[in-house]
Design a protein around this motif. Structure first.
Motif, PDB file in Angstrom:
ATOM      1  N   LEU A  71       0.862  -1.180   0.000  1.00 29.49           N
ATOM      2  CA  LEU A  71       0.000   0.000   0.000  1.00 29.49           C
ATOM      3  C   LEU A  71       0.900   1.232   0.000  1.00 29.49           C
ATOM      4  O   LEU A  71       1.724   1.405   0.908  1.00 29.49           O
ATOM      5  N   THR A  72       0.762   2.060  -1.037  1.00 29.51           N
ATOM      6  CA  THR A  72       1.557   3.274  -1.149  1.00 29.51           C
ATOM      7  C   THR A  72       0.660   4.458  -0.800  1.00 29.51           C
ATOM      8  O   THR A  72      -0.359   4.681  -1.447  1.00 29.51           O
ATOM      9  N   THR A  73       1.067   5.182   0.248  1.00 30.75           N
ATOM     10  CA  THR A  73       0.320   6.331   0.744  1.00 30.75           C
ATOM     11  C   THR A  73       1.264   7.531   0.800  1.00 30.75           C
ATOM     12  O   THR A  73       2.477   7.368   0.613  1.00 30.75           O
ATOM     13  N   PRO A  74       0.748   8.720   1.094  1.00 32.43           N
ATOM     14  CA  PRO A  74       1.648   9.876   1.244  1.00 32.43           C
ATOM     15  C   PRO A  74       2.683   9.692   2.357  1.00 32.43           C
ATOM     16  O   PRO A  74       3.735  10.322   2.335  1.00 32.43           O
ATOM     17  N   THR A  75       2.425   8.804   3.309  1.00 30.08           N
ATOM     18  CA  THR A  75       3.372   8.574   4.405  1.00 30.08           C
ATOM     19  C   THR A  75       4.391   7.481   4.095  1.00 30.08           C
ATOM     20  O   THR A  75       5.256   7.209   4.914  1.00 30.08           O
TER      21      THR A  75
END
Length: 98
Positions: A71-75
Motif C-alpha cells: 500500500l503506497t500512501t503519502p506517508t
C-alpha cells in the motif's frame, strides 16, 4: 486509506514458484483505492491493521499461493504478506500474469 492511495497485489508461490527469485512469471495488479469496492477497501484496511503474525496461516502446503500487498500512501510504502484465504476472491481475480 485514502482514494488516491495505490495498492499493488503480487501473487507468490504455487507450483510454478510465481514471483519468487528465478521465476519467469510475475503475477500482479496495481489498483487505486478509489477503484475498489467498499468491502474490498474494508478487508484491505483490516489486513493492514492486524498485529504482525496475526494473519491466518495457510494449511495447504508449499504449493499454495500467498499474496504480497504493498500500500503506497503519502506517508510511505507499507507491505504485508497474506495467505490466499485472507484475500477476497474479487481482489485475487484482478491479478494478471506478466
Amino acid at each position: 486509506m485514502q482514494p488516491d492511495d495505490q495498492l499493488e497485489i503480487e501473487r507468490l508461490g504455487g507450483l510454478a514458484g510465481i514471483g519468487l527469485p528465478g521465476s519467469r512469471i510475475r503475477s500482479r495488479a496495481l489498483l487505486a483505492v478509489r477503484d475498489m469496492t467498499a468491502p474490498e477497501q474494508q478487508r484491505i484496511a483490516a489486513l493492514f491493521h492486524q498485529p504482525p503474525g496475526d494473519s491466518h496461516k495457510s494449511s495447504g502446503g508449499a504449493d499454495q499461493f500467498r499474496y504480497r500487498l504493498t500500500l503506497t500512501t503519502p506517508t510511505g510504502r507499507h507491505q504485508i504478506e497474506v495467505s490466499a484465504p485472507d484475500l477476497l476472491e474479487s481482489l485475487q481475480d484482478r491479478v494478471q500474469d506478466e
